[in-house]
Design a protein around this motif. Structure first.
Motif, PDB file in Angstrom:
ATOM      1  N   GLY A 118      -8.795   2.904  -3.122  1.00  0.00           N
ATOM      2  CA  GLY A 118      -8.798   2.858  -1.683  1.00  0.00           C
ATOM      3  C   GLY A 118      -8.329   4.365  -0.962  1.00  0.00           C
ATOM      4  N   CYS A 119      -8.800   4.693  -0.051  1.00  0.00           N
ATOM      5  CA  CYS A 119      -8.448   5.733   0.632  1.00  0.00           C
ATOM      6  C   CYS A 119      -7.295   5.588   1.776  1.00  0.00           C
ATOM      7  CB  CYS A 119      -9.540   6.614   1.262  1.00  0.00           C
ATOM      8  SG  CYS A 119     -10.655   5.803   2.560  1.00  0.00           S
ATOM      9  N   MET A 120      -7.171   6.319   2.615  1.00  0.00           N
ATOM     10  CA  MET A 120      -5.964   6.090   3.871  1.00  0.00           C
ATOM     11  C   MET A 120      -6.760   6.023   5.166  1.00  0.00           C
ATOM     12  SD  MET A 120      -2.894   8.509   2.410  1.00  0.00           S
ATOM     13  CE  MET A 120      -2.305   8.064   0.694  1.00  0.00           C
ATOM     14  N   GLY A 121      -7.569   5.254   5.246  1.00  0.00           N
ATOM     15  CA  GLY A 121      -8.592   5.059   6.468  1.00  0.00           C
ATOM     16  C   GLY A 121      -9.806   4.457   5.921  1.00  0.00           C
ATOM     17  N   ASP A 122     -10.765   4.692   6.556  1.00  0.00           N
ATOM     18  CA  ASP A 122     -12.231   4.134   6.187  1.00  0.00           C
ATOM     19  C   ASP A 122     -12.829   5.070   5.110  1.00  0.00           C
ATOM     20  OD1 ASP A 122     -12.650   1.441   6.872  1.00  0.00           O
ATOM     21  OD2 ASP A 122     -12.747   1.919   9.090  1.00  0.00           O
ATOM     22  N   GLY A 123     -13.897   4.642   4.147  1.00  0.00           N
ATOM     23  CA  GLY A 123     -14.420   5.446   3.395  1.00  0.00           C
ATOM     24  C   GLY A 123     -15.421   4.372   2.645  1.00  0.00           C
ATOM     25  N   GLY A 124     -16.586   5.100   2.244  1.00  0.00           N
ATOM     26  CA  GLY A 124     -17.589   4.352   1.107  1.00  0.00           C
ATOM     27  C   GLY A 124     -18.600   5.232   0.541  1.00  0.00           C
ATOM     28  N   ALA A 125     -19.275   4.813  -0.413  1.00  0.00           N
ATOM     29  CA  ALA A 125     -20.208   5.523  -1.202  1.00  0.00           C
ATOM     30  C   ALA A 125     -21.503   4.737  -1.551  1.00  0.00           C
ATOM     31  CB  ALA A 125     -19.474   6.332  -2.418  1.00  0.00           C
ATOM     32  N   VAL A 126     -22.338   5.604  -1.733  1.00  0.00           N
ATOM     33  CA  VAL A 126     -23.712   5.030  -2.570  1.00  0.00           C
ATOM     34  C   VAL A 126     -23.794   5.662  -3.641  1.00  0.00           C
ATOM     35  CG1 VAL A 126     -26.190   4.792  -2.304  1.00  0.00           C
ATOM     36  CG2 VAL A 126     -24.657   4.332  -0.141  1.00  0.00           C
ATOM     37  N   VAL A 127     -23.992   5.005  -4.707  1.00  0.00           N
ATOM     38  CA  VAL A 127     -24.284   5.565  -6.045  1.00  0.00           C
ATOM     39  C   VAL A 127     -25.407   5.061  -6.457  1.00  0.00           C
ATOM     40  CG1 VAL A 127     -21.851   5.997  -6.683  1.00  0.00           C
ATOM     41  CG2 VAL A 127     -23.056   3.795  -7.550  1.00  0.00           C
TER      42      VAL A 127
ATOM     43  N   LEU B 211       0.799  -1.186  -0.180  1.00  0.00           N
ATOM     44  CA  LEU B 211       0.147   0.025  -0.060  1.00  0.00           C
ATOM     45  C   LEU B 211       0.991   1.204   0.031  1.00  0.00           C
ATOM     46  CD1 LEU B 211      -3.004  -0.903   2.575  1.00  0.00           C
ATOM     47  CD2 LEU B 211      -3.098  -0.516  -0.195  1.00  0.00           C
ATOM     48  N   GLU B 212       1.897   1.280   0.624  1.00  0.00           N
ATOM     49  CA  GLU B 212       2.823   2.495   0.722  1.00  0.00           C
ATOM     50  C   GLU B 212       3.337   2.616  -0.841  1.00  0.00           C
ATOM     51  OE1 GLU B 212       6.402   1.708   2.944  1.00  0.00           O
ATOM     52  OE2 GLU B 212       6.909   3.880   2.955  1.00  0.00           O
ATOM     53  N   LYS B 213       3.736   1.772  -1.311  1.00  0.00           N
ATOM     54  CA  LYS B 213       4.234   2.005  -2.658  1.00  0.00           C
ATOM     55  C   LYS B 213       3.023   2.357  -3.587  1.00  0.00           C
ATOM     56  CE  LYS B 213       7.073  -0.300  -6.431  1.00  0.00           C
ATOM     57  NZ  LYS B 213       7.485  -1.484  -6.758  1.00  0.00           N
ATOM     58  N   ILE B 214       1.757   1.884  -3.480  1.00  0.00           N
ATOM     59  CA  ILE B 214       0.602   2.153  -4.316  1.00  0.00           C
ATOM     60  C   ILE B 214       0.204   3.857  -4.066  1.00  0.00           C
ATOM     61  CG2 ILE B 214      -1.906   2.048  -4.421  1.00  0.00           C
ATOM     62  CD1 ILE B 214      -1.485  -0.912  -4.075  1.00  0.00           C
ATOM     63  N   ASN B 215       0.289   4.301  -2.865  1.00  0.00           N
ATOM     64  CA  ASN B 215       0.003   5.612  -2.661  1.00  0.00           C
ATOM     65  C   ASN B 215       1.235   6.657  -2.646  1.00  0.00           C
ATOM     66  OD1 ASN B 215      -2.615   5.163  -1.978  1.00  0.00           O
ATOM     67  ND2 ASN B 215      -2.308   4.461   0.073  1.00  0.00           N
ATOM     68  N   ASN B 216       2.224   6.080  -2.712  1.00  0.00           N
ATOM     69  CA  ASN B 216       3.608   6.970  -2.635  1.00  0.00           C
ATOM     70  C   ASN B 216       3.607   7.540  -4.075  1.00  0.00           C
ATOM     71  OD1 ASN B 216       4.662   7.841  -0.517  1.00  0.00           O
ATOM     72  ND2 ASN B 216       5.926   5.713  -0.298  1.00  0.00           N
ATOM     73  N   ARG B 217       3.136   6.857  -5.280  1.00  0.00           N
ATOM     74  CA  ARG B 217       2.960   7.328  -6.423  1.00  0.00           C
ATOM     75  C   ARG B 217       2.073   8.772  -6.667  1.00  0.00           C
ATOM     76  NH1 ARG B 217      -0.015   3.340  -9.639  1.00  0.00           N
ATOM     77  NH2 ARG B 217      -1.525   3.292  -7.659  1.00  0.00           N
ATOM     78  N   PHE B 218       1.309   9.047  -5.374  1.00  0.00           N
ATOM     79  CA  PHE B 218       0.736  10.443  -5.702  1.00  0.00           C
ATOM     80  C   PHE B 218       0.814  11.408  -4.596  1.00  0.00           C
ATOM     81  CE2 PHE B 218      -2.010   6.702  -6.899  1.00  0.00           C
ATOM     82  CZ  PHE B 218      -1.989   6.610  -8.090  1.00  0.00           C
TER      83      PHE B 218
ATOM     84  N   SER C 127     -16.730   0.323  -1.326  1.00  0.00           N
ATOM     85  CA  SER C 127     -15.883   0.767  -0.186  1.00  0.00           C
ATOM     86  C   SER C 127     -14.827   1.409  -0.511  1.00  0.00           C
ATOM     87  CB  SER C 127     -15.750  -0.705   0.413  1.00  0.00           C
ATOM     88  OG  SER C 127     -14.406  -0.641   1.243  1.00  0.00           O
ATOM     89  N   PHE C 128     -14.104   1.969   0.393  1.00  0.00           N
ATOM     90  CA  PHE C 128     -12.893   2.613  -0.272  1.00  0.00           C
ATOM     91  C   PHE C 128     -11.663   2.213   0.838  1.00  0.00           C
ATOM     92  CE2 PHE C 128     -15.831   5.899  -1.762  1.00  0.00           C
ATOM     93  CZ  PHE C 128     -15.819   5.436  -3.115  1.00  0.00           C
ATOM     94  N   TYR C 129     -11.848   0.872   1.407  1.00  0.00           N
ATOM     95  CA  TYR C 129     -11.045   0.498   2.437  1.00  0.00           C
ATOM     96  C   TYR C 129      -9.511   0.432   1.664  1.00  0.00           C
ATOM     97  CZ  TYR C 129      -9.035  -3.250   5.235  1.00  0.00           C
ATOM     98  OH  TYR C 129      -8.239  -4.090   5.882  1.00  0.00           O
ATOM     99  N   PRO C 130      -8.652   0.734   2.393  1.00  0.00           N
ATOM    100  CA  PRO C 130      -7.169   0.780   1.577  1.00  0.00           C
ATOM    101  C   PRO C 130      -6.958  -0.038   0.639  1.00  0.00           C
ATOM    102  CG  PRO C 130      -6.902   1.485   4.132  1.00  0.00           C
ATOM    103  CD  PRO C 130      -8.414   0.902   3.728  1.00  0.00           C
ATOM    104  N   GLY C 131      -7.064  -1.269   0.669  1.00  0.00           N
ATOM    105  CA  GLY C 131      -6.781  -2.263   0.044  1.00  0.00           C
ATOM    106  C   GLY C 131      -7.524  -2.524  -1.271  1.00  0.00           C
ATOM    107  N   LYS C 132      -8.737  -1.747  -1.548  1.00  0.00           N
ATOM    108  CA  LYS C 132      -9.686  -1.913  -2.793  1.00  0.00           C
ATOM    109  C   LYS C 132      -9.219  -1.322  -3.559  1.00  0.00           C
ATOM    110  CE  LYS C 132     -12.399  -4.014  -0.104  1.00  0.00           C
ATOM    111  NZ  LYS C 132     -13.755  -4.080   0.475  1.00  0.00           N
ATOM    112  N   ASN C 133      -9.561  -1.533  -4.896  1.00  0.00           N
ATOM    113  CA  ASN C 133      -9.087  -0.840  -6.180  1.00  0.00           C
ATOM    114  C   ASN C 133      -8.989   0.761  -6.117  1.00  0.00           C
ATOM    115  OD1 ASN C 133      -9.601  -3.730  -6.958  1.00  0.00           O
ATOM    116  ND2 ASN C 133      -9.551  -3.228  -8.964  1.00  0.00           N
TER     117      ASN C 133
END
Ligand SMILES: *Cc1c(COP(=O)(O)O)cnc(C)c1O
Length: 362
Positions: free
Chosen positions: A189-198, A8-15, A181-187
């Protein structure tokens, strides 16, 4: 060479620099909830999914719970759901007092088997909740047909499939409402918990939005007995940055999956199947084998970290004693045999090659 299951560190460090700047802006202006970042991200995420509306919430489980709550489903109502899924899908149903009616998956796609749904429909059935498991969109035509015939809502658990397509529409836009879900490991993902309804349903959107904010339609005015389930501004900002790269990330996942599927040649390994490349965003790359424990140990000894999605199906969990006598042999077989190999947008060609070599030598 050691290969992590998910870096996850490598994934997020790109941005990193973009994220630093957006977080700095939030710190400078001092507005942390229900602000501009949520507005912008909701708009961009709805547009990405192809829906009219999106609302950020605290996590994926809440997104599912809020949809069921907003439709007014509760005690005495039944919801059709796949038996092999992450437990959150089932928790969202029982949390609202509804009864989950578990359906066996198709052994080839691991998604709900549409041919087994109709026999489970009763006068109490209110909805079909599909799960796009492992990143592969459910084939929706049969599901929609049944939903129409029995006047049921179709709810998507899209927590593992941000960006996947079915025919010409994206996941999230395939039913009446969808939860992400935007759990960190999802495609995405945020840096904590998150989700959305669409959703495209304006009434549902307004109700979910109010329910997630103390049941309030405007400040200190409460029309529902709601809860507090909000996406904070920092997570919304991070997600808005990462959303721009989601399609590229999913393309890289597809490339890796293709390479695995073309090059892992081991009679002891059953590779995952897809009916259409675009339908799959490979949240996880799941293989099956008879002796999972020995495969995992072998890979670990060779520096390759793996995972299991999931070791125990919901109906065999202590939390669901009322479901323990259900006969779901396909679900149980899947849960006994699956192993997830590393797959992520930051995995290098060299790492992917090494994984294939080692898999073929087992
Ligand atoms: C991750 C996940 C959830 C729950 O999301 P959280 O954000 O962890 O609450 C729900 N359903 C499925 C299929 C998931 O993979």
């Amino acid at each position: 060479m050691k290969i992590k299951f998910l870096d996850l560190e490598k994934i997020n460090n790109r941005f990193r620099s973009e994220i630093d700047q957006r977080i700095k802006n939030i710190l400078d202006c001092g507005w942390y909830l229900q602000g501009k970042e949520n507005e912008v991200f909701a708009k961009n995420f709805a547009s990405y999914c192809g829906t009219k509306y999106a609302v950020g919430v605290a996590n994926g489980l809440d997104a599912l719970r809020l949809i069921i709550n907003a439709y007014g489903f509760g005690a005495g109502d039944e919801i059709i759901v796949p038996a092999n899924t992450f437990i959150a899908t089932i928790l969202a149903i029982s949390d609202n007092g509804c009864t989950p009616v578990l359906i066996e998956p198709d052994i080839n796609t691991y998604n709900i088997n549409p041919n087994l749904i109709e026999e489970k429909i009763t006068s109490k059935t209110k909805a079909i909740m599909v799960v796009h498991l492992y990143g592969q969109a459910v084939q929706m035509d049969k599901i929609r047909e049944i939903a129409k015939k029995y006047n049921l809502k179709v709810i998507e658990d899209a927590a593992q499939a941000h960006g996947a397509y079915y025919e010409n529409k994206r996941v999230g836009n395939l039913g009446d409402a969808a939860a992400f879900s935007f759990y960190p490991g999802k495609n995405l993902g945020c840096m904590g918990d998150g989700g959305a309804v669409v959703t495209n349903d304006e009434t549902l959107y307004n109700k979910v939005k109010a329910l997630a904010n103390y049941g309030s339609d405007y400040k200190y005015h409460h029309i529902y007995k709601g809860l507090n389930s909000r996406l904070d501004e920092m997570q919304a900002a991070i997600l808005d940055i990462k959303l721009k790269h989601l399609d590229d990330d999913n393309t890289r996942r597809r490339q890796i999956a293709k390479y695995y599927r073309e090059n892992i040649k081991n009679p002891k390994i059953i590779l995952p199947q897809t009916y259409n490349e675009e339908s799959h965003v490979w949240h996880v790359f799941v293989v099956r084998c008879e002796d999972r424990e020995s495969l995992q140990k072998y890979l670990e000894a060779n520096g390759i970290q793996t995972n299991i999605h999931y070791p125990t199906p919901p109906h065999k969990q202590d939390a669901y004693k009322e479901l323990e006598n259900l006969k779901l042999p396909i679900t149980e077989q899947i849960h006994q045999q699956v192993v997830s190999l590393p797959i992520s947008p930051v995995l290098t060609d060299e790492e992917v090659k090494k994984i294939v070599e080692i898999m073929n030598e087992w």
